[in-house]
Design a protein around this motif. Structure first.
Motif, PDB file in Angstrom:
ATOM      1  N   THR A  96       2.775  -3.650 -13.700  1.00 41.06           N
ATOM      2  CA  THR A  96       1.924  -3.510 -12.524  1.00 41.06           C
ATOM      3  C   THR A  96       2.727  -2.955 -11.351  1.00 41.06           C
ATOM      4  O   THR A  96       3.762  -3.512 -10.978  1.00 41.06           O
ATOM      5  CB  THR A  96       1.306  -4.858 -12.143  1.00 41.06           C
ATOM      6  OG1 THR A  96       0.436  -5.284 -13.199  1.00 41.06           O
ATOM      7  CG2 THR A  96       0.527  -4.753 -10.842  1.00 41.06           C
ATOM      8  N   ALA A  97       2.262  -1.842 -10.801  1.00 43.88           N
ATOM      9  CA  ALA A  97       2.979  -1.178  -9.717  1.00 43.88           C
ATOM     10  C   ALA A  97       2.174   0.037  -9.264  1.00 43.88           C
ATOM     11  O   ALA A  97       1.197   0.425  -9.914  1.00 43.88           O
ATOM     12  CB  ALA A  97       4.364  -0.725 -10.182  1.00 43.88           C
ATOM     13  N   VAL A  98       2.610   0.617  -8.166  1.00 42.29           N
ATOM     14  CA  VAL A  98       2.137   1.947  -7.792  1.00 42.29           C
ATOM     15  C   VAL A  98       3.068   2.952  -8.462  1.00 42.29           C
ATOM     16  O   VAL A  98       4.302   2.841  -8.326  1.00 42.29           O
ATOM     17  CB  VAL A  98       2.120   2.138  -6.276  1.00 42.29           C
ATOM     18  CG1 VAL A  98       1.664   3.555  -5.923  1.00 42.29           C
ATOM     19  CG2 VAL A  98       1.214   1.107  -5.613  1.00 42.29           C
ATOM     20  N   TYR A  99       2.496   3.898  -9.166  1.00 45.16           N
ATOM     21  CA  TYR A  99       3.275   4.903  -9.885  1.00 45.16           C
ATOM     22  C   TYR A  99       3.240   6.221  -9.109  1.00 45.16           C
ATOM     23  O   TYR A  99       2.166   6.697  -8.724  1.00 45.16           O
ATOM     24  CB  TYR A  99       2.720   5.085 -11.294  1.00 45.16           C
ATOM     25  CG  TYR A  99       3.107   3.958 -12.217  1.00 45.16           C
ATOM     26  CD1 TYR A  99       2.547   2.693 -12.070  1.00 45.16           C
ATOM     27  CD2 TYR A  99       4.055   4.140 -13.224  1.00 45.16           C
ATOM     28  CE1 TYR A  99       2.922   1.640 -12.899  1.00 45.16           C
ATOM     29  CE2 TYR A  99       4.428   3.104 -14.063  1.00 45.16           C
ATOM     30  CZ  TYR A  99       3.861   1.857 -13.890  1.00 45.16           C
ATOM     31  OH  TYR A  99       4.235   0.814 -14.717  1.00 45.16           O
ATOM     32  N   TYR A 100       4.427   6.778  -8.926  1.00 44.80           N
ATOM     33  CA  TYR A 100       4.576   7.999  -8.146  1.00 44.80           C
ATOM     34  C   TYR A 100       5.137   9.128  -9.004  1.00 44.80           C
ATOM     35  O   TYR A 100       6.082   8.924  -9.783  1.00 44.80           O
ATOM     36  CB  TYR A 100       5.528   7.779  -6.972  1.00 44.80           C
ATOM     37  CG  TYR A 100       5.064   6.778  -5.969  1.00 44.80           C
ATOM     38  CD1 TYR A 100       5.423   5.436  -6.084  1.00 44.80           C
ATOM     39  CD2 TYR A 100       4.282   7.155  -4.885  1.00 44.80           C
ATOM     40  CE1 TYR A 100       5.005   4.499  -5.161  1.00 44.80           C
ATOM     41  CE2 TYR A 100       3.862   6.223  -3.942  1.00 44.80           C
ATOM     42  CZ  TYR A 100       4.227   4.900  -4.087  1.00 44.80           C
ATOM     43  OH  TYR A 100       3.814   3.982  -3.160  1.00 44.80           O
ATOM     44  N   CYS A 101       4.613  10.293  -8.794  1.00 45.99           N
ATOM     45  CA  CYS A 101       5.108  11.512  -9.415  1.00 45.99           C
ATOM     46  C   CYS A 101       6.113  12.169  -8.470  1.00 45.99           C
ATOM     47  O   CYS A 101       5.905  12.179  -7.248  1.00 45.99           O
ATOM     48  CB  CYS A 101       3.914  12.431  -9.663  1.00 45.99           C
ATOM     49  SG  CYS A 101       4.287  14.047 -10.319  1.00 45.99           S
ATOM     50  N   ASN A 102       7.194  12.689  -9.036  1.00 49.11           N
ATOM     51  CA  ASN A 102       8.233  13.324  -8.235  1.00 49.11           C
ATOM     52  C   ASN A 102       8.679  14.627  -8.883  1.00 49.11           C
ATOM     53  O   ASN A 102       8.864  14.689 -10.106  1.00 49.11           O
ATOM     54  CB  ASN A 102       9.415  12.375  -8.083  1.00 49.11           C
ATOM     55  CG  ASN A 102      10.632  13.031  -7.462  1.00 49.11           C
ATOM     56  OD1 ASN A 102      11.564  13.430  -8.157  1.00 49.11           O
ATOM     57  ND2 ASN A 102      10.617  13.164  -6.154  1.00 49.11           N
ATOM     58  N   ALA A 103       8.869  15.646  -8.058  1.00 51.39           N
ATOM     59  CA  ALA A 103       9.403  16.929  -8.515  1.00 51.39           C
ATOM     60  C   ALA A 103      10.734  17.158  -7.810  1.00 51.39           C
ATOM     61  O   ALA A 103      10.820  17.020  -6.589  1.00 51.39           O
ATOM     62  CB  ALA A 103       8.433  18.050  -8.210  1.00 51.39           C
TER      63      ALA A 103
END
Length: 119
Positions: free
Chosen positions: A90-97
């Protein structure tokens, strides 16, 4: 530059989710793509990464064998397939480039998508 995540939600333990991140405004295929997550009250942690060329992948020990990162450069999209989910996912999932070239770092983030694993 924009990274837009989707696919989060509420799932029961043992379930699966597939996160997507659609990129625009930069040359997606030349960037390393990563998924991070941040649980409430905890620091942001790297979950998975995939290289720009060759598609080599790395995972946090906590998700190895359960999560899979992939990318479709034709669609400017990176995915995170999450199986056998646990409450601790459980978490906020972030996309990173990310790209480092010519002495400069290029580092872009999405707004995040919430994943909740609970019965």
């Amino acid at each position: 530059v924009q990274l837009v995540e989707s696919g989060g939600g509420l799932v029961q333990p043992g379930g699966s989710l597939r996160l997507s991140c659609v990129a625009s405004g930069f040359t997606f295929s030349s960037y390393v793509m990563k998924w991070y997550r941040q649980a409430s009250g905890k620091e942001r942690e790297l979950v998975a990464r995939i290289t720009s060329v060759g598609g080599n992948t790395n995972y946090a020990d906590s998700v190895k064998g359960r999560f899979a990162i992939s990318r479709d450069n034709a669609k400017n999209t990176v995915y995170l397939q999450m199986n056998s989910l646990k409450p601790e996912d459980t978490a906020v999932y972030y996309c990173n480039a990310f790209k480092y070239t010519g002495g400069y770092e290029y580092d872009y983030w999405g707004q995040g998508t919430q994943v909740a694993v609970s019965s």
